[in-house]
Design a protein around this motif. Structure first.
Motif, PDB file in Angstrom:
ATOM      1  N   ALA A 194       0.830  -1.211   0.000  1.00  0.00           N
ATOM      2  CA  ALA A 194       0.000   0.000   0.000  1.00  0.00           C
ATOM      3  C   ALA A 194       0.862   1.257   0.000  1.00  0.00           C
ATOM      4  CB  ALA A 194      -0.929  -0.012   1.207  1.00  0.00           C
ATOM      5  N   ILE A 195       1.923   1.249   0.829  1.00  0.00           N
ATOM      6  CA  ILE A 195       2.825   2.410   0.872  1.00  0.00           C
ATOM      7  C   ILE A 195       3.519   2.582  -0.473  1.00  0.00           C
ATOM      8  CG2 ILE A 195       4.923   3.335   1.931  1.00  0.00           C
ATOM      9  CD1 ILE A 195       4.070   1.962   4.533  1.00  0.00           C
ATOM     10  N   PHE A 196       3.940   1.474  -1.089  1.00  0.00           N
ATOM     11  CA  PHE A 196       4.649   1.556  -2.369  1.00  0.00           C
ATOM     12  C   PHE A 196       3.730   2.109  -3.467  1.00  0.00           C
ATOM     13  CE2 PHE A 196       6.287  -0.192  -6.350  1.00  0.00           C
ATOM     14  CZ  PHE A 196       7.625   0.157  -6.259  1.00  0.00           C
ATOM     15  N   GLU A 197       2.500   1.647  -3.514  1.00  0.00           N
ATOM     16  CA  GLU A 197       1.567   2.152  -4.528  1.00  0.00           C
ATOM     17  C   GLU A 197       1.273   3.634  -4.318  1.00  0.00           C
ATOM     18  OE1 GLU A 197      -1.853  -0.313  -4.410  1.00  0.00           O
ATOM     19  OE2 GLU A 197      -0.826  -2.090  -5.213  1.00  0.00           O
ATOM     20  N   ASN A 198       1.125   4.046  -3.082  1.00  0.00           N
ATOM     21  CA  ASN A 198       0.898   5.476  -2.811  1.00  0.00           C
ATOM     22  C   ASN A 198       2.121   6.306  -3.183  1.00  0.00           C
ATOM     23  OD1 ASN A 198      -1.717   5.086  -1.863  1.00  0.00           O
ATOM     24  ND2 ASN A 198      -1.028   4.740   0.242  1.00  0.00           N
ATOM     25  N   TRP A 199       3.304   5.744  -2.988  1.00  0.00           N
ATOM     26  CA  TRP A 199       4.532   6.459  -3.357  1.00  0.00           C
ATOM     27  C   TRP A 199       4.638   6.585  -4.883  1.00  0.00           C
ATOM     28  CZ3 TRP A 199       7.644   9.895  -1.782  1.00  0.00           C
ATOM     29  CH2 TRP A 199       8.925  10.053  -2.296  1.00  0.00           C
ATOM     30  N   CYS A 200       4.193   5.565  -5.615  1.00  0.00           N
ATOM     31  CA  CYS A 200       4.161   5.657  -7.078  1.00  0.00           C
ATOM     32  C   CYS A 200       3.210   6.765  -7.527  1.00  0.00           C
ATOM     33  CB  CYS A 200       3.737   4.322  -7.679  1.00  0.00           C
ATOM     34  SG  CYS A 200       4.969   3.010  -7.540  1.00  0.00           S
ATOM     35  N   ASP A 201       2.046   6.843  -6.897  1.00  0.00           N
ATOM     36  CA  ASP A 201       1.105   7.925  -7.224  1.00  0.00           C
ATOM     37  C   ASP A 201       1.700   9.289  -6.873  1.00  0.00           C
ATOM     38  OD1 ASP A 201      -0.667   5.992  -8.034  1.00  0.00           O
ATOM     39  OD2 ASP A 201      -1.733   5.920  -6.127  1.00  0.00           O
ATOM     40  N   PHE A 202       2.456   9.333  -5.785  1.00  0.00           N
ATOM     41  CA  PHE A 202       3.133  10.576  -5.386  1.00  0.00           C
ATOM     42  C   PHE A 202       4.088  11.030  -6.490  1.00  0.00           C
ATOM     43  CE2 PHE A 202       6.533  12.972  -3.431  1.00  0.00           C
ATOM     44  CZ  PHE A 202       5.894  13.798  -2.525  1.00  0.00           C
ATOM     45  N   LEU A 203       4.866  10.108  -7.052  1.00  0.00           N
ATOM     46  CA  LEU A 203       5.818  10.469  -8.104  1.00  0.00           C
ATOM     47  C   LEU A 203       5.114  10.869  -9.391  1.00  0.00           C
ATOM     48  CD1 LEU A 203       8.552   7.698  -7.633  1.00  0.00           C
ATOM     49  CD2 LEU A 203       8.620  10.056  -6.845  1.00  0.00           C
ATOM     50  N   ASN A 204       3.999  10.198  -9.700  1.00  0.00           N
ATOM     51  CA  ASN A 204       3.280  10.518 -10.933  1.00  0.00           C
ATOM     52  C   ASN A 204       2.643  11.906 -10.901  1.00  0.00           C
ATOM     53  OD1 ASN A 204       3.848   8.183 -12.350  1.00  0.00           O
ATOM     54  ND2 ASN A 204       2.049   7.094 -11.593  1.00  0.00           N
ATOM     55  N   GLU A 287       3.181  23.080  -3.322  1.00  0.00           N
ATOM     56  CA  GLU A 287       3.451  22.763  -1.914  1.00  0.00           C
ATOM     57  C   GLU A 287       2.220  22.164  -1.238  1.00  0.00           C
ATOM     58  OE1 GLU A 287       3.668  25.434   2.033  1.00  0.00           O
ATOM     59  OE2 GLU A 287       5.102  26.013   0.473  1.00  0.00           O
ATOM     60  N   ALA A 288       1.056  22.738  -1.467  1.00  0.00           N
ATOM     61  CA  ALA A 288      -0.177  22.206  -0.869  1.00  0.00           C
ATOM     62  C   ALA A 288      -0.468  20.793  -1.372  1.00  0.00           C
ATOM     63  CB  ALA A 288      -1.340  23.139  -1.173  1.00  0.00           C
ATOM     64  N   ASP A 289      -0.247  20.545  -2.660  1.00  0.00           N
ATOM     65  CA  ASP A 289      -0.487  19.204  -3.210  1.00  0.00           C
ATOM     66  C   ASP A 289       0.493  18.184  -2.623  1.00  0.00           C
ATOM     67  OD1 ASP A 289      -2.525  20.227  -4.725  1.00  0.00           O
ATOM     68  OD2 ASP A 289      -1.290  20.500  -6.519  1.00  0.00           O
ATOM     69  N   ILE A 290       1.757  18.572  -2.465  1.00  0.00           N
ATOM     70  CA  ILE A 290       2.746  17.645  -1.903  1.00  0.00           C
ATOM     71  C   ILE A 290       2.410  17.311  -0.450  1.00  0.00           C
ATOM     72  CG2 ILE A 290       5.176  17.431  -1.226  1.00  0.00           C
ATOM     73  CD1 ILE A 290       5.917  18.990  -3.710  1.00  0.00           C
ATOM     74  N   VAL A 296      -1.614  11.445   2.761  1.00  0.00           N
ATOM     75  CA  VAL A 296      -2.149  10.156   2.344  1.00  0.00           C
ATOM     76  C   VAL A 296      -1.211   9.027   2.741  1.00  0.00           C
ATOM     77  CG1 VAL A 296      -2.771   8.777   0.315  1.00  0.00           C
ATOM     78  CG2 VAL A 296      -3.465  11.168   0.459  1.00  0.00           C
ATOM     79  N   LEU A 297       0.094   9.282   2.659  1.00  0.00           N
ATOM     80  CA  LEU A 297       1.081   8.279   3.062  1.00  0.00           C
ATOM     81  C   LEU A 297       1.221   8.155   4.570  1.00  0.00           C
ATOM     82  CD1 LEU A 297       3.862   9.157   0.464  1.00  0.00           C
ATOM     83  CD2 LEU A 297       2.761   6.931   0.657  1.00  0.00           C
ATOM     84  N   GLY A 298       0.631   9.077   5.319  1.00  0.00           N
ATOM     85  CA  GLY A 298       0.802   9.071   6.767  1.00  0.00           C
ATOM     86  C   GLY A 298       2.110   9.667   7.220  1.00  0.00           C
ATOM     87  N   VAL A 299       2.662  10.562   6.412  1.00  0.00           N
ATOM     88  CA  VAL A 299       3.969  11.158   6.688  1.00  0.00           C
ATOM     89  C   VAL A 299       3.769  12.588   7.162  1.00  0.00           C
ATOM     90  CG1 VAL A 299       6.200  11.805   5.690  1.00  0.00           C
ATOM     91  CG2 VAL A 299       5.058   9.708   4.956  1.00  0.00           C
ATOM     92  N   SER A 300       4.450  12.937   8.240  1.00  0.00           N
ATOM     93  CA  SER A 300       4.434  14.317   8.726  1.00  0.00           C
ATOM     94  C   SER A 300       5.417  15.142   7.909  1.00  0.00           C
ATOM     95  CB  SER A 300       4.805  14.371  10.207  1.00  0.00           C
ATOM     96  OG  SER A 300       3.890  13.611  10.975  1.00  0.00           O
TER      97      SER A 300
END
Length: 614
Positions: A194-204, A287-290, A296-300
């Motif tokens: 799940a984290i990996f797929e969300n990270w892929c969406d983050f890069l896209n 910045e707001a989108d990032i 979504v990733l649960g990252v502060s």
């Protein structure tokens, strides 16, 4: 009417014969027609008018053709005259320039001669003074020719604003966000996916107009700060000896881990804009989108101000400096100094092509040559687990989807063309045309799979540059650090290459400014780029009245937490029989009793802790 033609002997035209000679009538190309009324060829000897007739169709055609030829020749002549005039003008301009240059050189020579005249007028007895004068003049001219470069000029940015927007170059602005770690390496496979797929969406999310840089900074901090957190104050009771012993145990645990090594993670993104007014709203939108994607990733995460970005640059350029960073924009206005003056080291030395020196610190910049057909998500985590000063930077630039597909299609076409050439060669040589080099089959299959991923899956193409910056106090320590880093790269079938004679570009590309000065890039898809997962494990080391909860299973760092500061201070200890539930509860009770002034209430229906509280 047309012009009259002179004729010495009048010719009688009978009308029966085609006696009119059109060549004689048309030998002057400017005539448009023939005046038969006044033409002597049509008059009798007595001046009477001879036979008159109309021109035939053939004669008219010949006259029209002659007129067209005349116009064409006239145009050709005009074009030739125009070219000749242009050529003459160019030659005149060149001659004028040569004459001006000759006059300028003549004046310069006269000025030099005038300046050197006093030396030639000196008597022979003043030979020493003449030599000194010449030496001084040469030194001045040499000094004037030398380019004065300071350490501040080597740092590649123009302005740093209070809100964190940095003008890196003309029409290029960047901003930085710091983000924290999450538990990825210790998570279950489902959570990892799940984290990996969300990270892929983050890069896209990043398109071709946004350049972004992932920076991972490992640097040693002052151990006294951590020792002050685990220090237990005496309470002047009978248990102070136990507190001293417990504090010594915590110090031993601190020495085993890497708590003295601070790991920070940043993402820097930049865009092109004509001015700051145009760049600011775009950067704020990105910045707001990032930040939302990190949520979504649960990252502060939080954006850095201008002062915080300058502090990161200061710690990068002065890794061994014990003096803390002191800066305020009021000092800039009051002293007239620039922001670079507060962060620059004493000097930059790039003498050889293998390493460099900034201040009293030695460093070397390298890049990762990716040779492995498959990568693992543990590689970046292993680099970041090194107990050394290290900067890892990933410069990522997204390609336009249509351009990427077009690029891959052209490569597929090239491979097919090479296959056809090899098959023709096989037929000419007399062996089976299916026997072609294995590389063509391999590359052809990979290119087709890549094209399929780009067209049918949620994949993009990125240009990635992976840079490593090792720093140390001595040459031996630097070589050991580079050797250790290269060993980890070799373990994953990659190669760590030194940036020969590009150390300055490698250093300036390793600071979080969003500027890549190294022209070495590798094309990767979204999945291949996302394999560099920036998350390992979340550290928990809080200050204040923190209690000791053991060691992190992955990083071997101490876990110090204050329940009262957490969002949910309640806790439950779960585990299999014999796993240490009772021991964990008793240790927390002991830590709370020795390190805080809180009351401890124990509900013990089984009487397990009767001896401890008696």
């Amino acid at each position: 009417m047309g012009r009259k033609r002179e004729s010495r002997q009048p010719v009688r035209v009978t009308g029966k014969e085609g006696a009119i000679n059109l060549d004689d009538c048309l030998n002057e190309l400017e005539d448009d027609y023939i005046d038969f009324d006044n033409n002597p060829a049509n008059s009798g000897t007595d001046g009477s008018i001879g036979v008159q007739r109309k021109l035939t169709h053939r004669e008219k055609k010949a006259m029209e053709k002659a007129a067209k030829e005349a116009k064409k020749l006239k145009k050709i002549q005009e074009e030739a005259d125009r070219k000749a005039e242009l050529k003459a003008a160019r030659e005149a301009e060149k001659a004028a320039k040569k004459e001006a240059a000759r006059q300028k050189a003549k004046k310069k020579k006269a000025v030099v001669k005038k300046k050197t005249h006093p030396i030639s007028a000196v008597q022979k007895s003043d030979t020493g003074n003449v030599a000194a004068y010449i030496e001084g003049d040469k030194a001045k001219s040499k000094k004037a020719k030398e380019k004065q470069i300071s350490a501040q000029q080597s740092i590649p940015y123009r302005e740093m604003a209070k809100d964190g927007i940095c003008k890196v170059q003309d029409k290029y602005y960047s901003k930085t966000i710091r983000f924290y770690d999450i538990n990825y390496q210790l998570a279950q496979n489902e959570d990892k996916n799940a984290i990996f797929e969300n990270w892929c969406d983050f890069l896209n999310y990043f398109d071709s107009t946004i350049h972004f840089q992932l920076s991972f900074v490992n640097h040693h901090s002052n151990m006294k700060e951590f020792e002050s957190i685990i220090q237990i104050k005496p309470q002047n009771d009978d248990f102070d000896d136990v507190r001293m012993e417990y504090a010594q145990m915590l110090k031993n645990q601190l020495a085993k881990g890497n708590n003295g090594l601070v790991r920070t993670k940043y993402i820097t993104f930049g865009i092109e804009a004509n001015n700051i007014r145009e760049a600011k709203p775009k950067l704020e939108r990105i910045e707001a989108d990032i930040l939302n994607n990190f949520k979504v990733l649960g990252v502060s995460a939080y954006p850095l101000s201008g002062e915080e970005r300058l502090q990161v640059l200061y710690e990068t350029f002065n890794p061994e400096e014990k003096t803390p960073f002191q800066f305020s924009y009021d000092n800039v206005l009051r002293t007239g100094m620039r922001t670079k003056d507060f962060i620059a080291p004493t000097s930059f030395v790039f003498k050889n092509g293998k390493d460099f020196q900034m201040g009293d610190t030695l460093g070397a910049a390298s890049y990762l040559q990716i040779l492995a057909p498959e990568l693992t998500d543990k590689m970046l985590a292993e680099f970041l687990d090194m107990d050394r000063n290290l900067l890892v930077n990933l410069h990522i630039q997204s390609l336009d989807q249509m351009k990427a597909i077009k690029l891959v299609k052209s490569k597929v076409t090239d491979i097919n063309r090479m296959k056809i050439e090899e098959q023709k060669k096989a037929v000419r040589s007399g062996y089976d045309m299916d026997i072609i080099p294995s590389d063509l089959n391999t590359y052809g299959g990979e290119a087709r799979r890549l094209l399929e991923d780009l067209q049918s899956r949620n994949e993009r193409m990125f240009l990635v540059t992976v840079l490593f910056l090792n720093t140390a106090k001595t040459k031996q320590e630097l070589d050991n650090a580079i050797f250790q880093t290269a060993g980890i790269a070799q373990k994953y079938n990659c190669s760590l290459r030194r940036l020969d004679y590009m150390q300055e570009q490698g250093l300036m590309s390793s600071v979080p400014l969003g500027m890549n000065l190294v022209p070495i890039k590798r094309a990767l898809t979204t999945t291949s780029t996302a394999i560099f997962v920036p998350f390992t494990t979340q550290e928990l080391f809080m200050d204040g009245e923190s209690l000791y909860y053991g060691l992190n299973a992955l990083s071997n760092n101490m876990i110090m937490a204050d329940r009262k500061k957490l969002r949910t201070p309640n806790g439950v200890i779960l585990g299999t029989p014999g796993s240490g539930k009772s021991f964990s509860a008793k240790r927390e009770i002991l830590s709370c009793f020795l390190m805080t002034g809180d009351d401890v209430i124990v509900c013990d229906p089984e009487g397990e802790v009767r001896q401890e509280v008696a």
